[in-house]
Scaffold this motif. Sequence first.
Motif, PDB file in Angstrom:
ATOM      1  N   LEU A  77     -22.942 -84.772 -17.485  1.00  0.00           N
ATOM      2  CA  LEU A  77     -24.001 -84.501 -16.509  1.00  0.00           C
ATOM      3  C   LEU A  77     -25.212 -83.938 -17.238  1.00  0.00           C
ATOM      4  N   PHE A  78     -26.378 -84.508 -16.947  1.00  0.00           N
ATOM      5  CA  PHE A  78     -27.613 -84.080 -17.590  1.00  0.00           C
ATOM      6  C   PHE A  78     -28.640 -83.698 -16.538  1.00  0.00           C
ATOM      7  N   ALA A  79     -29.383 -82.635 -16.819  1.00  0.00           N
ATOM      8  CA  ALA A  79     -30.375 -82.119 -15.881  1.00  0.00           C
ATOM      9  C   ALA A  79     -31.535 -83.100 -15.721  1.00  0.00           C
ATOM     10  N   LYS A  80     -31.859 -83.421 -14.470  1.00  0.00           N
ATOM     11  CA  LYS A  80     -33.012 -84.281 -14.176  1.00  0.00           C
ATOM     12  C   LYS A  80     -34.305 -83.478 -14.172  1.00  0.00           C
ATOM     13  N   GLU A  81     -34.160 -82.152 -14.130  1.00  0.00           N
ATOM     14  CA  GLU A  81     -35.312 -81.250 -14.103  1.00  0.00           C
ATOM     15  C   GLU A  81     -34.861 -79.922 -14.679  1.00  0.00           C
ATOM     16  N   PHE A  82     -35.790 -79.021 -14.910  1.00  0.00           N
ATOM     17  CA  PHE A  82     -35.456 -77.680 -15.363  1.00  0.00           C
ATOM     18  C   PHE A  82     -34.636 -76.981 -14.276  1.00  0.00           C
ATOM     19  N   ILE A  83     -33.530 -76.346 -14.670  1.00  0.00           N
ATOM     20  CA  ILE A  83     -32.664 -75.633 -13.720  1.00  0.00           C
ATOM     21  C   ILE A  83     -32.548 -74.184 -14.202  1.00  0.00           C
ATOM     22  N   PRO A  84     -33.139 -73.257 -13.458  1.00  0.00           N
ATOM     23  CA  PRO A  84     -33.140 -71.872 -13.925  1.00  0.00           C
ATOM     24  C   PRO A  84     -31.798 -71.160 -13.753  1.00  0.00           C
ATOM     25  N   LYS A  85     -31.599 -70.189 -14.626  1.00  0.00           N
ATOM     26  CA  LYS A  85     -30.467 -69.273 -14.527  1.00  0.00           C
ATOM     27  C   LYS A  85     -30.467 -68.685 -13.119  1.00  0.00           C
ATOM     28  N   GLY A  86     -29.298 -68.596 -12.506  1.00  0.00           N
ATOM     29  CA  GLY A  86     -29.168 -68.067 -11.147  1.00  0.00           C
ATOM     30  C   GLY A  86     -29.037 -69.150 -10.090  1.00  0.00           C
ATOM     31  N   THR A  87     -29.233 -70.408 -10.486  1.00  0.00           N
ATOM     32  CA  THR A  87     -29.074 -71.520  -9.545  1.00  0.00           C
ATOM     33  C   THR A  87     -27.598 -71.759  -9.285  1.00  0.00           C
ATOM     34  N   ILE A  88     -27.266 -72.032  -8.046  1.00  0.00           N
ATOM     35  CA  ILE A  88     -25.901 -72.421  -7.686  1.00  0.00           C
ATOM     36  C   ILE A  88     -25.884 -73.946  -7.649  1.00  0.00           C
ATOM     37  N   PRO A  89     -25.291 -74.574  -8.666  1.00  0.00           N
ATOM     38  CA  PRO A  89     -25.346 -76.035  -8.759  1.00  0.00           C
ATOM     39  C   PRO A  89     -24.235 -76.753  -8.010  1.00  0.00           C
ATOM     40  N   CYS A  90     -23.115 -76.054  -7.754  1.00  0.00           N
ATOM     41  CA  CYS A  90     -21.999 -76.735  -7.102  1.00  0.00           C
ATOM     42  C   CYS A  90     -20.999 -75.739  -6.548  1.00  0.00           C
ATOM     43  N   PHE A 128     -18.421 -70.322  -5.618  1.00  0.00           N
ATOM     44  CA  PHE A 128     -19.423 -71.240  -6.153  1.00  0.00           C
ATOM     45  C   PHE A 128     -19.545 -71.050  -7.660  1.00  0.00           C
ATOM     46  N   ASP A 129     -20.106 -72.048  -8.318  1.00  0.00           N
ATOM     47  CA  ASP A 129     -20.417 -71.962  -9.737  1.00  0.00           C
ATOM     48  C   ASP A 129     -21.881 -71.572  -9.870  1.00  0.00           C
ATOM     49  N   ILE A 130     -22.235 -71.001 -11.023  1.00  0.00           N
ATOM     50  CA  ILE A 130     -23.607 -70.521 -11.203  1.00  0.00           C
ATOM     51  C   ILE A 130     -24.115 -70.864 -12.606  1.00  0.00           C
ATOM     52  N   VAL A 131     -25.396 -71.169 -12.684  1.00  0.00           N
ATOM     53  CA  VAL A 131     -26.044 -71.429 -13.965  1.00  0.00           C
ATOM     54  C   VAL A 131     -26.263 -70.076 -14.634  1.00  0.00           C
ATOM     55  N   VAL A 132     -25.661 -69.885 -15.819  1.00  0.00           N
ATOM     56  CA  VAL A 132     -25.726 -68.590 -16.504  1.00  0.00           C
ATOM     57  C   VAL A 132     -26.773 -68.548 -17.612  1.00  0.00           C
ATOM     58  N   ARG A 133     -27.364 -69.674 -17.915  1.00  0.00           N
ATOM     59  CA  ARG A 133     -28.537 -69.715 -18.789  1.00  0.00           C
ATOM     60  C   ARG A 133     -29.335 -70.951 -18.398  1.00  0.00           C
ATOM     61  N   ASP A 134     -30.650 -70.856 -18.530  1.00  0.00           N
ATOM     62  CA  ASP A 134     -31.515 -71.965 -18.148  1.00  0.00           C
ATOM     63  C   ASP A 134     -31.020 -73.277 -18.747  1.00  0.00           C
ATOM     64  N   ILE A 135     -31.135 -74.346 -17.953  1.00  0.00           N
ATOM     65  CA  ILE A 135     -30.793 -75.691 -18.425  1.00  0.00           C
ATOM     66  C   ILE A 135     -32.098 -76.485 -18.440  1.00  0.00           C
ATOM     67  N   GLU A 136     -32.481 -76.928 -19.607  1.00  0.00           N
ATOM     68  CA  GLU A 136     -33.723 -77.673 -19.755  1.00  0.00           C
ATOM     69  C   GLU A 136     -33.559 -79.102 -19.245  1.00  0.00           C
ATOM     70  N   LYS A 137     -34.649 -79.705 -18.830  1.00  0.00           N
ATOM     71  CA  LYS A 137     -34.626 -81.107 -18.406  1.00  0.00           C
ATOM     72  C   LYS A 137     -34.059 -81.941 -19.557  1.00  0.00           C
ATOM     73  N   GLY A 138     -33.101 -82.796 -19.235  1.00  0.00           N
ATOM     74  CA  GLY A 138     -32.466 -83.650 -20.239  1.00  0.00           C
ATOM     75  C   GLY A 138     -31.279 -83.017 -20.950  1.00  0.00           C
ATOM     76  N   GLU A 139     -31.065 -81.711 -20.781  1.00  0.00           N
ATOM     77  CA  GLU A 139     -29.952 -81.016 -21.425  1.00  0.00           C
ATOM     78  C   GLU A 139     -28.665 -81.282 -20.666  1.00  0.00           C
ATOM     79  N   GLU A 140     -27.570 -81.333 -21.387  1.00  0.00           N
ATOM     80  CA  GLU A 140     -26.271 -81.524 -20.741  1.00  0.00           C
ATOM     81  C   GLU A 140     -25.814 -80.238 -20.059  1.00  0.00           C
ATOM     82  N   ALA A 141     -25.328 -80.366 -18.847  1.00  0.00           N
ATOM     83  CA  ALA A 141     -24.719 -79.254 -18.121  1.00  0.00           C
ATOM     84  C   ALA A 141     -23.264 -79.165 -18.564  1.00  0.00           C
ATOM     85  N   THR A 142     -22.788 -77.953 -18.853  1.00  0.00           N
ATOM     86  CA  THR A 142     -21.422 -77.775 -19.348  1.00  0.00           C
ATOM     87  C   THR A 142     -20.733 -76.635 -18.612  1.00  0.00           C
ATOM     88  N   TYR A 143     -19.413 -76.647 -18.677  1.00  0.00           N
ATOM     89  CA  TYR A 143     -18.571 -75.657 -18.012  1.00  0.00           C
ATOM     90  C   TYR A 143     -17.511 -75.238 -19.012  1.00  0.00           C
TER      91      TYR A 143
END
Length: 186
Positions: A18-31, A95-110
């Motif tokens: 999974l790759f970010a389509k946009e910048f996703i800031p820390k604190g976002t609940i992605p799923c 819920f899961d939470i973004v614990v560090r900013d995810i840049e556009k195009g960066e892979e989301a990991t768990y």
Amino acid sequence: MIAKLFEVKETANKGKGLFAKEFIPKGTIPCFECDKCKVVSASEIGYGKMSEKEKMALLDYAYRKEDGTFVLPCDETRYLNHSCNANILGTEFGFDIVVRDIEKGEEATYDYRDFYEDVRLSCGCGEPNCCKVLTFEHPLSEELKQSWAKKIKAALRLVNKVKQPLKDELKQKSIFLPLDDKWISG
């Protein structure tokens, strides 16, 4: 349920991710696990009779929770690859939470060490803190628990300060969001 913040793409060495389509800031609940996600018991899928190879194949589609049930996500969540320095972690709040900013195009990991598997996986995440082999040992080490807790706590402080793409869905599920150590409905 996963927010429409990601797209599935081939990775260099892990299949799909999974790759970010946009910048996703820390604190976002992605799923979060929603009513559309299928939850099955180990006996329902014949887990006890599966070969090691079949158990490994199951991990491509599901994850095991502490209570022994398997969750088959209803969406692309299954494409979250493991990293020992994951940018998304699970919380105790459903819920899961973004614990560090995810840049556009960066892979989301768990961090898969959160799961309760009984298989061993090689880890090739390449992070300086790489565990080399995922053993899914529980209880988790105090060092790992404290590391995750610190990251999650810092991210939770931002939940109500960043745009939440799943806010309406979280409200419907009666999942509460933290605000200054008090809990309010989303």
